[in-house]
Design an enzyme around this catalytic site. Structure first.
Site, PDB file in Angstrom:
ATOM      1  N   HIS C  68       5.857   5.683 -10.703  1.00 10.80           N
ATOM      2  CA  HIS C  68       7.071   5.143 -10.117  1.00 10.80           C
ATOM      3  C   HIS C  68       8.313   5.818 -10.697  1.00 10.80           C
ATOM      4  O   HIS C  68       9.277   6.087  -9.999  1.00 10.80           O
ATOM      5  CB  HIS C  68       7.128   3.638 -10.372  1.00 10.80           C
ATOM      6  CG  HIS C  68       8.206   2.950  -9.625  1.00 10.80           C
ATOM      7  ND1 HIS C  68       8.023   2.502  -8.348  1.00 10.80           N
ATOM      8  CD2 HIS C  68       9.478   2.664  -9.958  1.00 10.80           C
ATOM      9  CE1 HIS C  68       9.141   1.956  -7.930  1.00 10.80           C
ATOM     10  NE2 HIS C  68      10.039   2.044  -8.883  1.00 10.80           N
ATOM     11  N   GLU C 136      14.179   3.064  -0.753  1.00  9.67           N
ATOM     12  CA  GLU C 136      13.070   2.793  -1.664  1.00  9.67           C
ATOM     13  C   GLU C 136      11.957   2.072  -0.918  1.00  9.67           C
ATOM     14  O   GLU C 136      12.213   1.350   0.038  1.00  9.67           O
ATOM     15  CB  GLU C 136      13.540   1.872  -2.801  1.00  9.67           C
ATOM     16  CG  GLU C 136      14.407   2.550  -3.841  1.00  9.67           C
ATOM     17  CD  GLU C 136      13.597   3.170  -4.954  1.00  9.67           C
ATOM     18  OE1 GLU C 136      12.362   3.240  -4.822  1.00  9.67           O
ATOM     19  OE2 GLU C 136      14.197   3.586  -5.951  1.00  9.67           O
ATOM     20  N   HIS C 138       8.882  -0.810  -1.221  1.00 13.09           N
ATOM     21  CA  HIS C 138       8.454  -1.960  -2.025  1.00 13.09           C
ATOM     22  C   HIS C 138       7.169  -2.501  -1.414  1.00 13.09           C
ATOM     23  O   HIS C 138       7.092  -3.665  -1.037  1.00 13.09           O
ATOM     24  CB  HIS C 138       9.564  -3.018  -2.082  1.00 13.09           C
ATOM     25  CG  HIS C 138       9.771  -3.578  -3.448  1.00 13.09           C
ATOM     26  ND1 HIS C 138      10.096  -4.885  -3.679  1.00 13.09           N
ATOM     27  CD2 HIS C 138       9.679  -3.000  -4.676  1.00 13.09           C
ATOM     28  CE1 HIS C 138      10.216  -5.079  -4.990  1.00 13.09           C
ATOM     29  NE2 HIS C 138       9.962  -3.962  -5.605  1.00 13.09           N
ATOM     30  N   ASN C 139       6.180  -1.603  -1.299  1.00  6.69           N
ATOM     31  CA  ASN C 139       4.989  -1.911  -0.511  1.00  6.69           C
ATOM     32  C   ASN C 139       4.069  -2.930  -1.174  1.00  6.69           C
ATOM     33  O   ASN C 139       3.690  -3.930  -0.561  1.00  6.69           O
ATOM     34  CB  ASN C 139       4.196  -0.629  -0.246  1.00  6.69           C
ATOM     35  CG  ASN C 139       5.044   0.417   0.432  1.00  6.69           C
ATOM     36  OD1 ASN C 139       6.034   0.078   1.090  1.00  6.69           O
ATOM     37  ND2 ASN C 139       4.698   1.672   0.283  1.00  6.69           N
ATOM     38  N   HIS C 140       3.694  -2.666  -2.407  1.00  6.10           N
ATOM     39  CA  HIS C 140       2.708  -3.551  -3.029  1.00  6.10           C
ATOM     40  C   HIS C 140       3.241  -4.958  -3.250  1.00  6.10           C
ATOM     41  O   HIS C 140       2.569  -5.932  -2.897  1.00  6.10           O
ATOM     42  CB  HIS C 140       2.183  -2.931  -4.328  1.00  6.10           C
ATOM     43  CG  HIS C 140       1.412  -1.661  -4.089  1.00  6.10           C
ATOM     44  ND1 HIS C 140       0.836  -0.937  -5.089  1.00  6.10           N
ATOM     45  CD2 HIS C 140       1.135  -0.993  -2.949  1.00  6.10           C
ATOM     46  CE1 HIS C 140       0.237   0.135  -4.576  1.00  6.10           C
ATOM     47  NE2 HIS C 140       0.425   0.110  -3.287  1.00  6.10           N
ATOM     48  N   ASP C 160      20.639   0.579  -6.961  1.00  4.82           N
ATOM     49  CA  ASP C 160      20.621   2.039  -7.078  1.00  4.82           C
ATOM     50  C   ASP C 160      21.980   2.605  -6.689  1.00  4.82           C
ATOM     51  O   ASP C 160      22.464   3.557  -7.299  1.00  4.82           O
ATOM     52  CB  ASP C 160      19.549   2.639  -6.160  1.00  4.82           C
ATOM     53  CG  ASP C 160      18.182   2.643  -6.817  1.00  4.82           C
ATOM     54  OD1 ASP C 160      18.118   2.864  -8.036  1.00  4.82           O
ATOM     55  OD2 ASP C 160      17.182   2.420  -6.106  1.00  4.82           O
ATOM     56  N   GLU C 364      11.378  -6.533 -16.149  1.00  2.00           N
ATOM     57  CA  GLU C 364      12.075  -6.019 -14.976  1.00  2.00           C
ATOM     58  C   GLU C 364      12.794  -7.134 -14.243  1.00  2.00           C
ATOM     59  O   GLU C 364      12.888  -7.141 -13.008  1.00  2.00           O
ATOM     60  CB  GLU C 364      11.081  -5.277 -14.076  1.00  2.00           C
ATOM     61  CG  GLU C 364      10.570  -4.044 -14.790  1.00  2.00           C
ATOM     62  CD  GLU C 364       9.539  -3.253 -14.014  1.00  2.00           C
ATOM     63  OE1 GLU C 364       9.278  -3.562 -12.839  1.00  2.00           O
ATOM     64  OE2 GLU C 364       8.989  -2.305 -14.602  1.00  2.00           O
ATOM     65  N   SER C 365      13.297  -8.083 -14.963  1.00  7.39           N
ATOM     66  CA  SER C 365      14.110  -9.141 -14.363  1.00  7.39           C
ATOM     67  C   SER C 365      15.163  -8.503 -13.466  1.00  7.39           C
ATOM     68  O   SER C 365      15.734  -7.465 -13.807  1.00  7.39           O
ATOM     69  CB  SER C 365      14.802  -9.968 -15.449  1.00  7.39           C
ATOM     70  OG  SER C 365      13.863 -10.754 -16.120  1.00  7.39           O
ATOM     71  N   GLY C 594      14.973  11.036  -2.322  1.00  5.17           N
ATOM     72  CA  GLY C 594      13.677  10.769  -1.713  1.00  5.17           C
ATOM     73  C   GLY C 594      12.841   9.948  -2.653  1.00  5.17           C
ATOM     74  O   GLY C 594      13.191   9.760  -3.820  1.00  5.17           O
ATOM     75  N   SER C 597       5.370   6.968  -2.385  1.00  2.00           N
ATOM     76  CA  SER C 597       4.546   5.823  -2.749  1.00  2.00           C
ATOM     77  C   SER C 597       3.093   6.167  -2.468  1.00  2.00           C
ATOM     78  O   SER C 597       2.761   6.585  -1.361  1.00  2.00           O
ATOM     79  CB  SER C 597       4.995   4.608  -1.935  1.00  2.00           C
ATOM     80  OG  SER C 597       4.004   3.607  -1.958  1.00  2.00           O
TER      81      SER C 597
END
Lengths: 255, 152, 807
Positions: C68, C136, C138-140, C160, C364-365, C594, C597
């Site tokens: 990642h 970005e 955020h698939n999973h 970002d 990763e809050s 770019g 994933s």
């Protein structure tokens, strides 16, 4: 030199239409100040001419639209807004601002609740202008277009109240096509004094004709209805200015 | 002490229960949703009740039901859904934060649980299983089903 | 039960004497997702240092080296085999992305102002402003909890933008979903823990809605792509555009600057998101990875954004970055890369007590930004945060020795050399691409011509097709007007119900405008090289028809594939990237950012379910003047409709082929020079004021495009199919429904028809029809035969209602 009337934008955490509302007020001549809620004082309110509660999601609106903003405002300022109105100040609430003003009891009793289908709705609507004498609506035609963008924009009131507001002239705008099932199709209200004014649609999002969904919109060569909405209030508060009518050709604005 | 309230919107129409499923179906049932709050508290109950009326209730559009038993009598079943502890429940967070910020209260909040209750009304053609499958994500939700007196 | 509050909680992990097997066991046990090669590199490094690492150091390395954060597959050495032989590719990223951009940066000096090294890339809008975009995946997380996954996906990409330059202002968002078909039979989902595509759709839409609307960012562009191949692995892309004054692009830290964390507090939520997102899913993922599910708090982010942007305007911000994957470790690691830094974990505001040291550093809050300010500005930042009801706390200092040092209650838990931290071992992979008989080389007429065929019914079918039908139910849930700068809205027209190609927004303080569009063509996977080319072309085409200058377009690439260790999967990716790079370079459209994933596959007892290789291209185009902004629908009753570009017998991957169940046919090719010439001529015609409206030809081909332009219901349309410029002798069906690339449909007033015709001389161009006010139908004929005749309002109903029963 600085005789332009001042508009004060009250920004809660989650207020998010302050940028375009400030742009609209600035474009129409106002001196604009945006103050975060934590920095607001009764003094600041009392010295402005127009207090604006812009759209957004104050404190997230997680309990219900406008509730926490209402409670915190009451706690911090007591009835400063009532005093401001009584001394001749105008209060405008758009979308979330309208929801907060209703919760504060500054507008006729009612509530803005979730749409019947439970959905957020962003679209342009046609509205009937019921108070063409009001400083905000004076320069607008009988039927006017603005976008709405809300999930809790359905006005409801105790049985009979909505119709009574219509009879008493407290209803300023109604939906031509009642998109969210509001009682008596109410989209905007004023109080008895006319100085507290709330509406669900967003006049600040129709400042130029380029904002309109239809490039061939026939209403005005340059400007949108939102421009005239704010401009006529500016003229009300600053009578020295020459009134502008929508039929006049005006120079193109930069957005 | 424990205090449970349920809030029902008078204006919200019942929805077609079949629309809640991933394969929209004619279930012969409708669904009505309420908000439910369970307070664990110490201090004065009347102050807590006053808090509920001024903060959580919209008197114009909502009815308050202050009891643990369901606010509706006739239903096929109801499904309670709430977020698992540890996940951010923004509504609960807003209420708890507001309670903490108030200095004048003469009651103290120990825990609060916030949930939605879905009443399934009508003589249903199907039981709760398809609704649990499609409305609950076991990764984030806790849920509970109670059958009513109406015929299923 | 009160945990150790005033002591650091860390341990020393013995690694120096471990065997390979013991290293692998350690990686698995601590869920580090590090390969044996990586673990060996770490072991050897600490052998040199003559000490063992702490758990904090191991976790920092694991997340810094994660796919990642470091894109190790996109940077890997690939041994690629095709029908034409073998080659070695030293990194897909450098070969097919960065090289393209660098080449174009030389050709167009000053256009790209920032690419690849910051949180988002930017191009020049005018002499004062830059505009940028980041997209970005955020698939999973979205597969496990769609609402929360999309919600935090959007929240993250907004950060970002906030973390780009010295804080860019987010101005608009986009979202793209690839999902299984909404009418999938629930029984067909072999694994009961997979969420039905309709559940994913409802969840992700609400997730984007609740974050975007509350943040006050208009969600103005996007796409929903339905295909059975995404049932087990839905894809969720979120993007945000931002604007930044040119003088706030460059940022740097100097020794002595103070590091502050702004926004939400740090909790145990969202640990290991970075390593989690680099692993594939199976039915156990849902229970195991509960800790990785987070729900976003948009108001927390809004408060932080308001505070940050105000501080940036006052010139307080020296450096800022988002706190995303890898948490404080990643954010402060980035700041420390040059000079080093000391971080004091006991100063980090926490949501709950009892977090161990590594948890604080790696959490990763959501809704946190990390910034660097001059020592004198610390107090001002604190006050500013207080005014916006947010929180900003000093947590460390920039040093001058190059080491990232982390302290907790006086103990030093981490002391890593920046040069080691940022040099993960390079991977080597193998890929294969061979053209197989079923891979789309069949040519010739797709379907014999037949004047009796019911083309009207075909057109209704296409308009109702899940991949063509109106997205109105979804679009209305997004506030696409907030900020008051959305000029071409996703739905527009006299009744606000016509589809837009690109959407257009304005920027305060600039006389220029920005068009934004997205494109993906996974159905073209039979020929990944052409898919890459076609996807780039479609993205550019959408911007050009919206009025963008074709020579001022920038692109973003987002690749999603299954398992990259499968040579055939990786081979398709290589071919797609090659096609994409060639097309972008030919169009002079640089990549400015770019993301990729991998492992979008799901293990079931019946085997691995993998997605089709998917490339999303997002585009930004500069519109030089407001007068150039162009909409997609018919405006007059006396105008002519023109078509530029060639139609060919290439139905491979088309919606029509999918609708009729056909799998053969060529995937459309793309010709660089001719296409760009057509686009430039079109743009000149537009600048001359000759174009009333314009629409691109994409899914569903000419017939669907004609119907859509007619949805303004302003005029009847008479089309002569024999006039359509063709190559290769396409049949009627192919002329109506082929998805050949590079084609534009536009409306011209009678007074300008001659000028436009002359202007397009020498290019594939024709006037193919006329508008009229004496009927309200779309009539398509070939010479004297009427092939298709239908009331436009009926076509519109089919299009409007395709998705309604499901959302």
């Amino acid at each position: 030199m600085e005789k332009r009337p001042e508009a004060l934008l009250l920004k809660f955490p989650g207020t998010n239409c302050d940028v375009e509302t400030a742009r609209a007020l600035d474009t129409t001549g106002f001196r604009v100040r945006t103050i975060p809620f934590k920095g607001i004082s009764e003094e600041a309110i009392l010295q402005c001419r127009l207090l604006v509660l812009p759209g957004g999601f104050s404190y997230g609106d997680y309990i219900m639209a406008g509730r926490l903003a209402q409670l915190k405002l009451e706690q911090a300022l007591g009835d400063a807004l009532n005093r401001f109105r009584d001394q001749g100040g105008y209060i405008l609430g758009i979308c979330n601002g309208f929801q907060i003003l209703v919760k504060l009891g500054l507008l006729p009793s009612g509530s803005l609740i979730a749409h019947a289908d439970g959905r957020f709705r962003c679209q342009w609507v046609k509205l009937r202008n019921h108070r063409p004498d009001h400083p905000f609506l004076r320069a607008l035609p009988e039927v006017v277009e603005f976008p709405i963008a809300c999930a809790e924009g359905r006005f409801v009131a105790a049985p009979g109240d909505a119709e009574a507001y219509l009879d008493k002239g407290l209803v300023t705008l109604t939906y031509e096509d009642n998109v969210n099932g509001s009682s008596a199709a109410i989209a905007g209200l004023q109080d008895e004094s006319g100085r507290v004014f709330g509406m669900m649609p967003h006049p600040e999002r129709f400042l130029t004709r380029a904002h309109h969904v239809d490039p061939d919109w026939a209403g005005d060569p340059d400007r949108g209805w939102g421009y005239y909405f704010f401009r006529s209030m500016y003229e009300e508060l600053n009578p020295a200015t020459e009134p502008e009518k929508s039929t006049e050709s005006s120079q193109a604005m930069t957005l | 002490m424990r205090h449970i309230v349920e809030i029902l919107n008078r204006f919200q129409p019942d929805t077609d229960a079949g629309r809640l499923l991933y394969t929209p179906a004619d279930t012969g049932m409708t669904c009505r949703t309420t908000r439910r709050y369970a307070f664990q508290y110490t201090g004065r109950l009347d102050s807590l009740q006053d808090f509920v009326r001024t903060v959580l209730l919209d008197p114009i559009s909502e009815d308050l039901h202050e009891a643990a038993r369901p606010c509706l009598d006739e239903f096929a079943f109801y499904l309670d859904i709430s977020l698992k502890p540890g996940l951010l429940d923004l509504e609960k967070e807003a209420v708890v934060q507001y309670v903490r910020d108030r200095q004048d209260a003469d009651w103290t909040l120990e825990t609060l649980s916030v949930g939605r209750r879905y009443y399934f009304l009508g003589t249903g053609l199907i039981g709760p299983e398809p609704f649990i499958r499609d409305m609950v994500n076991p990764v984030i939700h806790t849920w509970n089903v109670v059958h009513g007196t109406a015929l299923v | 039960m009160e945990p150790l509050l005033y002591k650091s909680t860390h341990e020393i992990v013995e690694i120096r004497d471990r065997s390979d097997a013991a290293l692998e066991a350690l990686s698995a046990q601590r869920k580090l997702s590090l390969s044996l090669e990586d673990m060996r590199a770490i072991r050897d490094h600490f052998k040199q240092l003559r000490r063992d690492p702490t758990d904090v150091e191991l976790e920092v390395l694991a997340q810094t080296w994660s796919e990642h954060c470091k894109h190790r597959i996109f940077n890997a050495v690939i041994h690629h085999t095709t029908d034409n032989g073998k080659e070695v590719i030293h990194g897909l990223f450098s070969r097919y992305v960065r090289c393209v951009t660098e080449e174009i940066m030389e050709r167009k000096p000053g256009f790209v102002v920032s690419a690849f090294h910051d949180n988002a890339g930017f191009i020049r809008l005018d002499d004062t402003w830059a505009v940028g975009l980041k997209v970005e995946t955020h698939n999973h997380p979205s597969a496990i909890e769609p609402y929360a996954g999309a919600n935090t996906g959007l929240g993250g990409v907004i950060r970002d933008i906030l973390g780009a330059g010295k804080a860019a202002r987010p101005v608009a968002s986009l979202d793209v979903f690839c999902l299984g078909n909404p009418d999938t039979d629930p029984a067909a989902l072999k694994d009961g823990s997979v969420i039905h595509p309709l559940g994913v759709l409802r969840g992700v839409v609400k997730g984007v809605r609740d974050y975007g609307n509350r943040m006050g960012l208009p969600t103005i562009a996007g796409s929903i792509y339905f295909d059975d191949g995404y049932c087990f692995n839905p894809l969720v892309f979120c993007g945000t555009a931002g604007v930044l004054p040119l003088d706030r692009i460059e940022k740097r830290v100097e020794p002595g600057y103070r590091i502050m964390v702004l926004g939400g507090r740090t909790g145990r939520d969202g640990l290991r998101g970075a390593t989690f997102s680099s692993a594939s899913l199976d039915s156990n993922s849902r229970e195991d990875d509960q800790g990785a599910v987070q729900i976003g708090n948009p108001i927390e982010e809004k408060k932080a954004a308001d505070c940050l942007l105000r501080a940036a305007e006052e010139g307080l911000i020296r450096f800022v970055t988002d706190c995303g994957a890898g948490g404080l470790s990643s954010a402060t690691g980035e700041m420390a890369a040059e000079h080093g830094a000391s971080i004091y974990l006991d100063r980090v505001p926490l949501k709950e007590p009892g977090l161990s040291s590594w948890e604080i550093f790696l959490s990763e809050s959501q809704e946190r930004m990390v910034l660097a300010v001059e020592p004198d500005d610390v107090e001002r930042m604190r006050e500013m945060a207080d005014l916006y009801e947010s929180e900003c706390v000093e947590i460390g200092t920039i040093n001058n020795d190059g080491f990232l040092r982390v302290f907790h209650h006086g103990d030093e838990l981490c002391c890593l050399d920046g040069s080691f931290l940022h040099t993960a071992p390079r991977k080597t992979l193998v890929s294969t691409y061979t053209t197989s008989p079923e891979s789309g080389t069949v040519s010739g007429p797709y379907m014999p011509d037949s004047v009796d065929h019911d083309y009207t019914s075909d057109l209704h079918g296409l308009l109702r097709h899940f991949n063509v039908a109106s997205r109105e139910p979804v679009i209305r849930e997004y506030d696409h007007e907030v900020l008051g700068q959305t000029l071409v809205k996703p739905l527009a027209g006299p009744d606000g119900h016509c589809p837009a190609d690109g959407t257009v927004f304005g920027v305060d303080g600039s006389a220029r405008y920005v068009a934004m569009g997205v494109s993906l063509l996974p159905a073209w996977h039979a020929n990944p090289y052409r898919m890459g080319r076609g996807t780039v072309d479609e993205a550019i085409r959408q911007l050009v028809v919206s009025g963008a200058n074709p020579d001022r377009v920038a692109l973003l690439d987002n690749f999603c594939i299954g398992n990259p260790e499968d040579p055939h999967v990786l081979g398709a990716l290589v071919e797609t990237a090659r096609g994409m790079a060639e097309a972008a370079e030919a169009c002079g459209a640089p990549f400015i950012s770019g993301k990729d994933s991998f492992y979008n596959c799901y293990e079931t007892p019946q085997g691995t379910q993998s997605i089709p290789p998917t490339l999303l291209i997002s585009g930004l185009g500069i519109i030089d003047e407001r007068a150039h902004i162009t909409r997609s629908f018919i405006r007059r009753t006396d105008s002519r409709i023109c078509l530029a570009g060639l139609t060919r017998p290439e139905m491979g991957g088309s919606v029509y082929a999918r609708m009729t169940g056909a799998t053969d046919g060529d995937v459309p090719r793309w010709e660089a020079e001719q296409t760009m010439t057509v686009y430039r001529r079109f743009h000149e015609a537009l600048r001359n004021g000759w174009i009333l409206s314009a629409h691109d030809l994409s899914e569903g081909g000419l017939a669907v495009a004609l119907a859509e332009t007619g949805f303004s219901l302003r005029a009847g349309m008479n089309i002569q199919l024999e006039a359509v410029p063709v190559d290769g002798g396409p049949s009627i069906t192919e002329r109506l429904f082929s998805e050949s690339t590079g084609r534009l449909l536009f409306e011209v007033a009678p007074a300008h028809v001659d000028a436009v015709t002359a202007h397009f001389h020498g290019l594939p161009f024709a006037v193919i029809g006329t508008m009229n006010d004496n009927h309200d139908r779309l009539v398509v004929g070939e010479r004297d035969t009427v092939l298709l005749d239908e009331k436009i309002i009926h076509l519109k109903e089919s299009w409007k209602n395709g998705l309604k029963p499901y959302y």
